[in-house]
Design a protein around this motif. Sequence first.
Motif, mmCIF file in Angstrom:
data_model
loop_
_atom_site.group_PDB
_atom_site.id
_atom_site.type_symbol
_atom_site.label_atom_id
_atom_site.label_comp_id
_atom_site.label_asym_id
_atom_site.label_seq_id
_atom_site.Cartn_x
_atom_site.Cartn_y
_atom_site.Cartn_z
ATOM 1 N N ARG A 137 0.831 -1.337 -0.116
ATOM 2 C CA ARG A 137 -0.075 0.037 0.044
ATOM 3 C C ARG A 137 0.830 1.278 -0.131
ATOM 4 O O ARG A 137 2.214 1.217 0.312
ATOM 5 N N GLN A 138 0.195 2.508 -0.121
ATOM 6 C CA GLN A 138 0.969 3.617 -0.217
ATOM 7 C C GLN A 138 0.255 4.775 0.555
ATOM 8 O O GLN A 138 -1.061 4.923 0.208
ATOM 9 N N LEU A 139 0.991 5.374 1.430
ATOM 10 C CA LEU A 139 0.292 6.533 1.973
ATOM 11 C C LEU A 139 0.520 7.695 1.076
ATOM 12 O O LEU A 139 1.507 8.048 0.442
ATOM 13 N N VAL A 140 -0.527 8.467 0.896
ATOM 14 C CA VAL A 140 -0.671 9.926 -0.024
ATOM 15 C C VAL A 140 -1.165 10.814 1.009
ATOM 16 O O VAL A 140 -2.255 10.789 1.480
ATOM 17 N N ALA A 141 -0.239 11.951 1.433
ATOM 18 C CA ALA A 141 -0.551 12.939 2.242
ATOM 19 C C ALA A 141 -0.436 14.170 1.872
ATOM 20 O O ALA A 141 0.736 14.543 0.977
ATOM 21 N N VAL A 142 -1.327 15.181 2.112
ATOM 22 C CA VAL A 142 -1.251 16.668 1.554
ATOM 23 C C VAL A 142 -1.326 17.399 2.993
ATOM 24 O O VAL A 142 -2.090 17.323 3.603
ATOM 25 N N SER A 143 -0.394 18.539 3.013
ATOM 26 C CA SER A 143 -0.662 19.455 4.177
ATOM 27 C C SER A 143 -0.280 20.566 3.785
ATOM 28 O O SER A 143 0.693 21.008 2.840
ATOM 29 N N SER A 144 -1.125 21.749 3.945
ATOM 30 C CA SER A 144 -1.048 23.199 3.856
ATOM 31 C C SER A 144 -1.202 23.907 5.304
ATOM 32 O O SER A 144 -1.196 24.983 5.167
ATOM 33 N N SER A 145 -1.671 23.227 6.408
ATOM 34 C CA SER A 145 -2.104 24.259 7.401
ATOM 35 C C SER A 145 -1.402 23.335 8.765
ATOM 36 O O SER A 145 -1.479 24.222 9.750
ATOM 37 N N ARG A 146 -0.749 22.559 8.793
ATOM 38 C CA ARG A 146 -0.148 21.788 9.875
ATOM 39 C C ARG A 146 1.002 22.768 10.403
ATOM 40 O O ARG A 146 1.729 23.059 9.533
ATOM 41 N N THR A 147 1.120 23.216 11.689
ATOM 42 C CA THR A 147 2.162 23.749 12.024
ATOM 43 C C THR A 147 2.616 23.439 13.373
ATOM 44 O O THR A 147 1.978 22.424 14.021
ATOM 45 N N ARG A 148 3.835 23.717 13.435
ATOM 46 C CA ARG A 148 4.610 23.356 14.693
ATOM 47 C C ARG A 148 4.053 23.958 16.131
ATOM 48 O O ARG A 148 3.887 23.290 17.052
ATOM 49 N N VAL A 149 3.425 25.176 15.867
ATOM 50 C CA VAL A 149 2.641 25.823 17.041
ATOM 51 C C VAL A 149 1.310 25.965 16.573
ATOM 52 O O VAL A 149 1.034 26.483 15.578
#
Length: 460
Positions: A137-149
Motif C-alpha cells: 500500500r502507499q500513503l498519500v498525504a497533503v498538508s498546507s495548514s499543519r504547524t509546529r505551534v
Amino acid sequence: MNTFRNPFRSPLFWRLLISVCIANMLVLMLGGLLTRSFIAYSMQQDFDWPALAQAANEAYEKGGDSGLDAWVRQQREQGVDATLYENGEPLREIRVPPSIRNALPDWLSSGHNLALNPWPGFYIAVQNVTGSDGHARQLVAVSSSRTRVPPRTREKILLGVQLGLSLLMIAIIGWWVARTVSRPVEAMRTATRRMAAGEFTTRVDQRWSDKHDELGELARDFNGMAERIEILVAHDRGVLQDLSHELRSPLARLHLILDLAQHSVDPSEAAAHFQRAEQEIARMDRMTAEMLALSRLEGDLPGMVREAVDLAVLVRDRVTAANIDAKARGIVLQMSGEGPAHVQGSGLLLERALDNVIANAIKFSPSSGIVHVDVDTHQQQVEVRIRDHGPGVPEEELDLLFRPFFRGTNAAQASGHGLGLAIVQRVMQAHGGEVTAQNEQGGGLKVIMRLPAYAPSTNA
C-alpha cells in the motif's frame, strides 16, 4: 509677563517626539521581522512520514474502512489530508489539488518514497508501506495548514513578542533620552549647590551650555546669572572696603572733635567744635549717599525707564541751576548749541551726571573765570563738552580720573570725595555712551560726554 513658549519651536520637544517615533518605527520593523520569521518557523512541516504511513496501515488492518476513516478524520484535525492507496486506487478519498492529482499516478507507479515541498507552506508525501497481510500500500498525504505551534498559541506568542519588544525599545530609547536630560540637569544642580556654598566662580561646563535646546539655554542663563552674582558680590565687597577706608579719617576727626568739645571749658569753643562735628557728619552723609548711588549704578540696580530726552534743553536747565554757585565765585557759565539734541534714556540720571561735571568745572575754575558748555550733534552722536580754565590734570592721571575715590594732585585743596566723575562715567555707560577728559591748550580741562543720538517718533 507671559513667558509661554510654543512647544513646536522647542528643540527638546522635537527630540522627545522624534525619539518616540523612532522607538515605534524600530518596534514595528523588528516586530515585523520577528513575526515573519516566527510564522515561517511555526508553519514548517515536521513529519515522520514512514511512521505516519505505518499508523495509517495499522488503522486500516485493524478497523477496515471505518478504522481508516477515523484515522483520516483525526489527521485532518491536525491539518493533514492523508489516505492509503492500494493498486493505484484510494481506499479513502481526500482533497488533492488538480496539478498534484495528475502527477500522482506516475509517483505511485514509480515505487519510490517522495516528500515534496512545491511551495512554501505546502507539503505532499508518497510513502510505501507493506501490511501484515503482505499487500503493498502507499500513503498519500497533503498538508498546507499543519504547524509546529497551534494558532491560538501562536497568537499569544506573537502578542508577547510585540509587547516585550515594545518595552525593550522604549526602555532603551527612554534611558538614552533620560540620560541626555538628566546629565545637564545634574550638572546645573551641582553648580547650584556650589554657588549656594559661596563658590561664586562656579559655572556649568561648556559641553552643556553649548547645547542648542532648552537645557543649553538654561545652562547659559545659569552661567550668566552666576557671572552677574560674582560681579555684584565682588563689587559690593569693594564698595564696603572703599567706604570703610574713606570713612576712617572723618570718623577719627569726628571722635577727636567730640573729645575736644567734651573737654572744652569755654561754651563758645565747645559750640565751634560741635559745628565742626556737624560738618563732618554732613560730609560723611554726602559721601555715603554718593557711594551708594555709584554702587547702584555699577550694579545696574535701578530699573531705568528710557524715554526721549532733549539733551540741549536739559543742559540749558542745569546751567541755569548752576549759575547760583558760579556767580557766588564770580564765574561765568557760557553755553552754545540750540539743539534739539535728542537721546534716549533717564532724564534724572543724565541730570545728575551733568550736575557733577558742571559743579566740578566750577570748583576748579579760578575766580572770575569762564566755564564753556557746548552741545553738538554730529555723526549720529550727541556731544556735551564742558571746559574750565583751571589747573587741568597731569597727563599720567587722566586715565585714573573716573575711578572711584581718585583725587588728582591738583585737587588736594578742593572739597569732595572723588566719586562725582565715577558716577558720570557709569551713567554714560548705562546709556550706551562714554565720557573722556583732556587737557586744553592754554590751561584747563575739557570733559566730553558722548551719547547715541535718538530720533523720537513723530506718530501720535
